[in-house]
Scaffold this motif. Sequence first.
Motif, PDB file in Angstrom:
ATOM      1  N   ALA A 213       0.839  -1.202   0.000  1.00 24.76           N
ATOM      2  CA  ALA A 213       0.000   0.000   0.000  1.00 24.76           C
ATOM      3  C   ALA A 213       0.873   1.252   0.000  1.00 24.76           C
ATOM      4  O   ALA A 213       2.041   1.202   0.362  1.00 24.76           O
ATOM      5  CB  ALA A 213      -0.909  -0.003   1.219  1.00 24.76           C
ATOM      6  N   GLU A 214       0.299   2.385  -0.400  1.00 25.15           N
ATOM      7  CA  GLU A 214       0.995   3.676  -0.405  1.00 25.15           C
ATOM      8  C   GLU A 214       0.551   4.486   0.812  1.00 25.15           C
ATOM      9  O   GLU A 214      -0.630   4.477   1.175  1.00 25.15           O
ATOM     10  CB  GLU A 214       0.613   4.479  -1.656  1.00 25.15           C
ATOM     11  N   ARG A 218      -5.899   5.328   0.551  1.00 25.02           N
ATOM     12  CA  ARG A 218      -6.848   4.449   1.211  1.00 25.02           C
ATOM     13  C   ARG A 218      -6.633   2.969   0.869  1.00 25.02           C
ATOM     14  O   ARG A 218      -6.507   2.604  -0.298  1.00 25.02           O
ATOM     15  CB  ARG A 218      -8.261   4.870   0.786  1.00 25.02           C
ATOM     16  N   VAL A 219      -6.616   2.133   1.920  1.00 21.67           N
ATOM     17  CA  VAL A 219      -6.594   0.676   1.777  1.00 21.67           C
ATOM     18  C   VAL A 219      -8.026   0.208   2.030  1.00 21.67           C
ATOM     19  O   VAL A 219      -8.639   0.594   3.030  1.00 21.67           O
ATOM     20  CB  VAL A 219      -5.628   0.048   2.813  1.00 21.67           C
ATOM     21  N   GLU A 220      -8.569  -0.583   1.116  1.00 24.80           N
ATOM     22  CA  GLU A 220      -9.962  -1.033   1.264  1.00 24.80           C
ATOM     23  C   GLU A 220     -10.039  -2.262   2.186  1.00 24.80           C
ATOM     24  O   GLU A 220      -9.068  -3.015   2.303  1.00 24.80           O
ATOM     25  CB  GLU A 220     -10.544  -1.397  -0.103  1.00 24.80           C
ATOM     26  N   GLY A 221     -11.194  -2.457   2.818  1.00 28.68           N
ATOM     27  CA  GLY A 221     -11.421  -3.666   3.595  1.00 28.68           C
ATOM     28  C   GLY A 221     -11.222  -4.883   2.682  1.00 28.68           C
ATOM     29  O   GLY A 221     -11.682  -4.879   1.550  1.00 28.68           O
ATOM     30  N   GLY A 222     -10.507  -5.886   3.169  1.00 20.23           N
ATOM     31  CA  GLY A 222     -10.258  -7.085   2.366  1.00 20.23           C
ATOM     32  C   GLY A 222      -9.010  -7.017   1.504  1.00 20.23           C
ATOM     33  O   GLY A 222      -8.598  -8.011   0.904  1.00 20.23           O
ATOM     34  N   GLU A 223      -8.389  -5.815   1.465  1.00 16.53           N
ATOM     35  CA  GLU A 223      -7.186  -5.650   0.649  1.00 16.53           C
ATOM     36  C   GLU A 223      -5.925  -6.092   1.418  1.00 16.53           C
ATOM     37  O   GLU A 223      -5.763  -5.760   2.584  1.00 16.53           O
ATOM     38  CB  GLU A 223      -7.068  -4.157   0.281  1.00 16.53           C
ATOM     39  N   ALA A 224      -5.045  -6.823   0.722  1.00 17.09           N
ATOM     40  CA  ALA A 224      -3.757  -7.186   1.329  1.00 17.09           C
ATOM     41  C   ALA A 224      -2.831  -5.985   1.219  1.00 17.09           C
ATOM     42  O   ALA A 224      -2.665  -5.425   0.141  1.00 17.09           O
ATOM     43  CB  ALA A 224      -3.152  -8.379   0.610  1.00 17.09           C
ATOM     44  N   PHE A 225      -2.251  -5.550   2.352  1.00 19.20           N
ATOM     45  CA  PHE A 225      -1.436  -4.333   2.325  1.00 19.20           C
ATOM     46  C   PHE A 225       0.010  -4.561   2.732  1.00 19.20           C
ATOM     47  O   PHE A 225       0.850  -3.676   2.574  1.00 19.20           O
ATOM     48  CB  PHE A 225      -2.066  -3.238   3.195  1.00 19.20           C
ATOM     49  N   ALA A 226       0.319  -5.744   3.272  1.00 24.50           N
ATOM     50  CA  ALA A 226       1.704  -6.029   3.663  1.00 24.50           C
ATOM     51  C   ALA A 226       1.877  -7.534   3.783  1.00 24.50           C
ATOM     52  O   ALA A 226       0.892  -8.285   3.768  1.00 24.50           O
ATOM     53  CB  ALA A 226       2.033  -5.355   5.000  1.00 24.50           C
ATOM     54  N   PHE A 239      -8.653   1.804   5.807  1.00 24.48           N
ATOM     55  CA  PHE A 239      -7.841   2.746   6.584  1.00 24.48           C
ATOM     56  C   PHE A 239      -6.841   3.424   5.661  1.00 24.48           C
ATOM     57  O   PHE A 239      -6.667   3.026   4.500  1.00 24.48           O
ATOM     58  CB  PHE A 239      -7.118   2.031   7.743  1.00 24.48           C
ATOM     59  N   TYR A 240      -6.176   4.456   6.204  1.00 21.88           N
ATOM     60  CA  TYR A 240      -5.115   5.149   5.475  1.00 21.88           C
ATOM     61  C   TYR A 240      -3.790   4.853   6.177  1.00 21.88           C
ATOM     62  O   TYR A 240      -3.643   5.195   7.354  1.00 21.88           O
ATOM     63  CB  TYR A 240      -5.369   6.662   5.457  1.00 21.88           C
ATOM     64  N   PRO A 241      -2.827   4.234   5.485  1.00 23.28           N
ATOM     65  CA  PRO A 241      -1.546   3.951   6.143  1.00 23.28           C
ATOM     66  C   PRO A 241      -0.691   5.205   6.315  1.00 23.28           C
ATOM     67  O   PRO A 241      -0.716   6.105   5.471  1.00 23.28           O
ATOM     68  CB  PRO A 241      -0.852   2.970   5.194  1.00 23.28           C
ATOM     69  N   ILE A 242       0.025   5.240   7.447  1.00 23.72           N
ATOM     70  CA  ILE A 242       0.963   6.331   7.722  1.00 23.72           C
ATOM     71  C   ILE A 242       2.283   5.725   8.182  1.00 23.72           C
ATOM     72  O   ILE A 242       2.288   4.765   8.955  1.00 23.72           O
ATOM     73  CB  ILE A 242       0.401   7.264   8.815  1.00 23.72           C
ATOM     74  N   LEU A 243       3.396   6.279   7.697  1.00 21.67           N
ATOM     75  CA  LEU A 243       4.732   5.793   8.044  1.00 21.67           C
ATOM     76  C   LEU A 243       4.847   4.290   7.807  1.00 21.67           C
ATOM     77  O   LEU A 243       5.506   3.572   8.551  1.00 21.67           O
ATOM     78  CB  LEU A 243       5.089   6.147   9.495  1.00 21.67           C
ATOM     79  N   SER A 257      -4.641   5.037  10.013  1.00 18.19           N
ATOM     80  CA  SER A 257      -5.249   6.317  10.364  1.00 18.19           C
ATOM     81  C   SER A 257      -6.577   6.473   9.635  1.00 18.19           C
ATOM     82  O   SER A 257      -6.886   5.710   8.716  1.00 18.19           O
ATOM     83  CB  SER A 257      -4.321   7.476   9.982  1.00 18.19           C
ATOM     84  N   ASP A 258      -7.352   7.477  10.093  1.00 21.92           N
ATOM     85  CA  ASP A 258      -8.588   7.873   9.405  1.00 21.92           C
ATOM     86  C   ASP A 258      -8.345   9.229   8.779  1.00 21.92           C
ATOM     87  O   ASP A 258      -7.652  10.062   9.351  1.00 21.92           O
ATOM     88  CB  ASP A 258      -9.728   8.035  10.423  1.00 21.92           C
ATOM     89  N   ARG A 259      -8.965   9.454   7.635  1.00 20.61           N
ATOM     90  CA  ARG A 259      -8.898  10.785   7.038  1.00 20.61           C
ATOM     91  C   ARG A 259     -10.047  11.585   7.610  1.00 20.61           C
ATOM     92  O   ARG A 259     -11.207  11.198   7.494  1.00 20.61           O
ATOM     93  CB  ARG A 259      -9.013  10.675   5.529  1.00 20.61           C
ATOM     94  N   ILE A 260      -9.738  12.709   8.292  1.00 19.45           N
ATOM     95  CA  ILE A 260     -10.809  13.406   8.992  1.00 19.45           C
ATOM     96  C   ILE A 260     -11.191  14.751   8.403  1.00 19.45           C
ATOM     97  O   ILE A 260     -12.121  15.390   8.891  1.00 19.45           O
ATOM     98  CB  ILE A 260     -10.476  13.575  10.511  1.00 19.45           C
ATOM     99  N   GLY A 261     -10.489  15.209   7.381  1.00 19.14           N
ATOM    100  CA  GLY A 261     -10.904  16.476   6.769  1.00 19.14           C
ATOM    101  C   GLY A 261      -9.750  17.222   6.135  1.00 19.14           C
ATOM    102  O   GLY A 261      -8.698  16.640   5.902  1.00 19.14           O
ATOM    103  N   VAL A 262      -9.969  18.499   5.880  1.00 19.45           N
ATOM    104  CA  VAL A 262      -8.920  19.332   5.279  1.00 19.45           C
ATOM    105  C   VAL A 262      -8.792  20.644   6.053  1.00 19.45           C
ATOM    106  O   VAL A 262      -9.757  21.138   6.626  1.00 19.45           O
ATOM    107  CB  VAL A 262      -9.203  19.658   3.786  1.00 19.45           C
ATOM    108  N   LEU A 263      -7.565  21.160   6.055  1.00 16.85           N
ATOM    109  CA  LEU A 263      -7.316  22.516   6.577  1.00 16.85           C
ATOM    110  C   LEU A 263      -7.221  23.404   5.366  1.00 16.85           C
ATOM    111  O   LEU A 263      -6.394  23.187   4.496  1.00 16.85           O
ATOM    112  CB  LEU A 263      -5.948  22.564   7.271  1.00 16.85           C
ATOM    113  N   GLU A 264      -8.027  24.443   5.316  1.00 18.59           N
ATOM    114  CA  GLU A 264      -7.952  25.367   4.186  1.00 18.59           C
ATOM    115  C   GLU A 264      -6.873  26.409   4.442  1.00 18.59           C
ATOM    116  O   GLU A 264      -6.672  26.840   5.560  1.00 18.59           O
ATOM    117  CB  GLU A 264      -9.307  26.070   3.974  1.00 18.59           C
TER     118      GLU A 264
END
Length: 265
Positions: A213-214, A218-226, A239-243, A257-264
């Motif tokens: 995964a990058e 976003r990694v989808e449910g059921g997706e192999a990521f590692a 979920f969204y992978p970090i580090l 992690s979860d994506r929770i929004g944007v800072l303008e």
Amino acid sequence: MRIEQLGEGTPEVAVVAAIHGDEPCGVHAVERLLADDPETERPVKFIVANELALEREVRYVDEDLNRAFPGDPDADTHEGRLATDLAREVRDCTTLALHSTQSYGEPFAVTDEVGAVARTVCPHLPISELVDTQNDTDGRLIEYPHTVEVECGYQGSTEAAENAVELTRGFLRATGVLPAGESLPDEGADPVEVFRLDSRISKSPATEYEVFAENFERVEGGEAFAAADDRRLVADEPFYPILLSAYGYEDIFGYRSDRIGVLEG
Ligand SMILES: [Zn+2]
């Protein structure tokens, strides 16, 4: 610990490099800014934190400085004592701490909450992502108020060193040390995506690790990521992978992690 200053008076803005001795990008940025010696509108201090680890080209001498705060003047470890000194230096400052990683080439910011400082500073930085650690910051410098950590790119890379310079300049403009003008035409225009740290992705003992995964994608449910040897890790939920990296950490692949929004901007 080396401390330098630009401008007259008592600084309320600080830039900290080399919390980890094997991350030279921050020192490059400090050297560049000191060499440039720009006109400042308010004073700033530059701190090269762990000079001994830097000299030895190791992350730390006795223990991870970024897990050692608040430290103790009588600590048995070099970093335990250094943490106290560094904490005292940045106590009344809005602070940028420069880091680099083994998992992601693009710069991003990390704060312990999306508070006033994150909202003020982050839109001025050349970043697309902010990670909110939700106070899961035991012993880290960012548990101090008014502190923003940035990951400048891959550890030891030229890009990380160049990114560190631009991140520092952006921070100094955001805090009024450098004049706001002369900025890039699109600076502050791009929204910064905010991700909230959720859980660690643990790593079972194996001889070979892989990630599929990058980071921040976003990694989808059921997706192999590692994978650890031939055992594949599959996401229970999106979920969204970090580090995330195969070999960056000994005991974890990285974080969900979860994506929770944007800072303008
Ligand atoms: Zn670091």
